[in-house]
Design an enzyme around this catalytic site. Structure first.
Site, PDB file in Angstrom:
ATOM      1  N   CYS A  48       0.812  -1.230   0.000  1.00  0.00           N
ATOM      2  CA  CYS A  48       0.000   0.000   0.000  1.00  0.00           C
ATOM      3  C   CYS A  48       0.840   1.272   0.000  1.00  0.00           C
ATOM      4  O   CYS A  48       0.315   2.361  -0.239  1.00  0.00           O
ATOM      5  CB  CYS A  48      -0.961  -0.006   1.175  1.00  0.00           C
ATOM      6  SG  CYS A  48      -1.996  -1.463   1.203  1.00  0.00           S
TER       7      CYS A  48
ATOM      8  N   HIS B 215      -3.420   7.198   2.415  1.00  0.00           N
ATOM      9  CA  HIS B 215      -3.838   5.887   1.910  1.00  0.00           C
ATOM     10  C   HIS B 215      -5.227   5.569   2.461  1.00  0.00           C
ATOM     11  O   HIS B 215      -5.490   5.741   3.650  1.00  0.00           O
ATOM     12  CB  HIS B 215      -2.820   4.831   2.352  1.00  0.00           C
ATOM     13  CG  HIS B 215      -3.270   3.433   2.110  1.00  0.00           C
ATOM     14  ND1 HIS B 215      -3.781   3.013   0.894  1.00  0.00           N
ATOM     15  CD2 HIS B 215      -3.308   2.343   2.923  1.00  0.00           C
ATOM     16  CE1 HIS B 215      -4.103   1.738   0.976  1.00  0.00           C
ATOM     17  NE2 HIS B 215      -3.831   1.301   2.197  1.00  0.00           N
TER      18      HIS B 215
ATOM     19  N   ASN C 211     -10.217  -0.181  -0.228  1.00  0.00           N
ATOM     20  CA  ASN C 211      -8.756  -0.114  -0.214  1.00  0.00           C
ATOM     21  C   ASN C 211      -8.201  -0.759  -1.487  1.00  0.00           C
ATOM     22  O   ASN C 211      -8.310  -1.972  -1.670  1.00  0.00           O
ATOM     23  CB  ASN C 211      -8.256  -0.853   1.035  1.00  0.00           C
ATOM     24  CG  ASN C 211      -6.744  -0.831   1.178  1.00  0.00           C
ATOM     25  OD1 ASN C 211      -6.030  -0.501   0.239  1.00  0.00           O
ATOM     26  ND2 ASN C 211      -6.260  -1.211   2.343  1.00  0.00           N
TER      27      ASN C 211
END
Ligand code: COA
Length: 320
Positions: free
Chosen positions: A111, A247, A277
């Site tokens: 990520c 994020h 996500n």
């Protein structure tokens, strides 16, 4: 030497899957997912691949940047869900957009991938090795999920985001990054295991597995620490920052970070309610959304921050 962003692009698969859709096929509910994460829907690939989504986001970014593909000297693609081990996704993007002068490579920092890609571009600019560079974060996470593990599969989605940067002496950029390999087992996904003429192992691959609470605690601690570091280095205060582009993993993580940074939640744009996500793709998808909505003016000070598997984290302070 620093970099400025010339243009952005993003692409989401057409098929949108809501929490209620998931509740039809597994033991979950919109209430459980949205109250704990803020997620209400995600986009899931039916026909799109990692490289096809990356190419679409790249073409949109080229248009936005108003440059020809031949002007790119590097393409960096951050992904943990490439279609092939080789050719790299970056080489497939080169082919798809006709960027024949670009040097292309993939990198995997889960990520944090887009942030690490942007930091790589910055290092190339500083070293005089790159002038116009493309950075993409792209994931088809739906193929890596254990769709029987309701505690993880509801959190993720597919998509691609892209930014094109140009080396620029007038702008200021500051970075922070780190990794904690000894905590790697809290978020894992297996690659192909050893299976050759000496070893026979046909056991199924381990899909994404996560200790959600451990990742949550790590994120809440590391985000403000990393952001403080880049702001100190840039000699810029939190109040001067227009947006903190974090994020998009969990709304509660973002709220906790805002609280620790003592900044209003309005300065933390959120699109995880619609996209969930998408790992390395969250930050560039959100940045593209903000760009297209006209939320950013030349000279605006922003901070990008990623965190996740590895474990890894990274922040970039930059001026729009
Ligand atoms: N629907 C309904 N129930 C679910 C569920 C789902 N999708 N997933 C898990 N549950 C159940 C569990 O079985 C467990 O039940 P039990 O208590 O009877 O055993 C219970 O819900 C666990 O709930 P809770 O302890 O409240 O979970 P949580 O508050 O820790 O929230 C996460 C779980 C995953 C949402 C949270 O830990 C999180 O978001 N962590 C960060 C993860 C992340 O963002 N990772 C990516 C970072 S890059």
């Amino acid at each position: 030497m620093a970099v400025k962003i010339l243009g952005t692009g993003s692409f989401l698969p057409e098929k949108r899957v809501t929490n209620d859709d998931l509740a039809q096929v597994m033991d979950t509910s919109d209430e459980w997912i949205s109250s704990r994460t803020g997620i209400r829907a995600r986009h899931i690939s039916v026909e799109e691949t990692t490289s096809s989504m990356a190419v679409k986001a790249a073409k949109i970014a080229l248009e936005d940047a108003k440059i020809a593909p031949e002007e790119l000297d590097h393409i960096f693609v951050a992904t943990l869900s490439a279609d092939h081990a080789t050719p790299s996704t970056a080489c497939q993007v080169q082919k798809g957009i006709g960027a024949e002068n670009a040097v292309c490579m993939d990198l995997n920092a889960a990520c944090s991938g887009f942030i690490f890609g942007l930091q790589t571009a910055l290092a190339y600019a500083k070293a005089g090795m790159g002038k116009k560079m493309m950075i993409i974060g792209v994931e088809t996470l739906s193929k890596l999920m254990d769709w029987k593990d309701r505690s993880t599969c509801v959190l993720f989605g597919d998509g691609a985001g892209c930014a094109i940067v140009e080396a620029d002496e007038t702008r200021k950029v500051m970075i922070d990054a780190g990794s904690k390999g000894n905590m790697g087992d809290v978020l894992t996904c297996e690659e192909r295991h050893l299976n050759n003429l000496l070893v026979k192992d046909d056991s199924p691959m381990q899909q994404v597995a996560m200790n959600g609470q451990a990742v949550f605690k790590f994120a809440v601690r590391i985000i403000p620490k990393s952001i403080h570091k880049v702001l100190e280095a840039a000699e810029v205060s939190e109040e001067e920052i227009k947006y903190f582009v974090l994020h998009q993993a969990n709304r509660r993580i973002i709220e906790a970070a805002a609280k620790r940074l003592k900044e209003p939640i309005e300065k933390f744009p959120i699109n995880l309610d619609q996209c969930a996500n998408t790992s390395s793709a969250t930050v560039p998808i959100l940045l593209d959304e903000m760009n297209k909505k006209g939320m950013l003016e030349p000279g605006d000070k922003i901070v990008l921050c990623g965190f996740g598997g590895g474990l890894t984290w990274g922040s970039v302070y930059l001026e729009w």
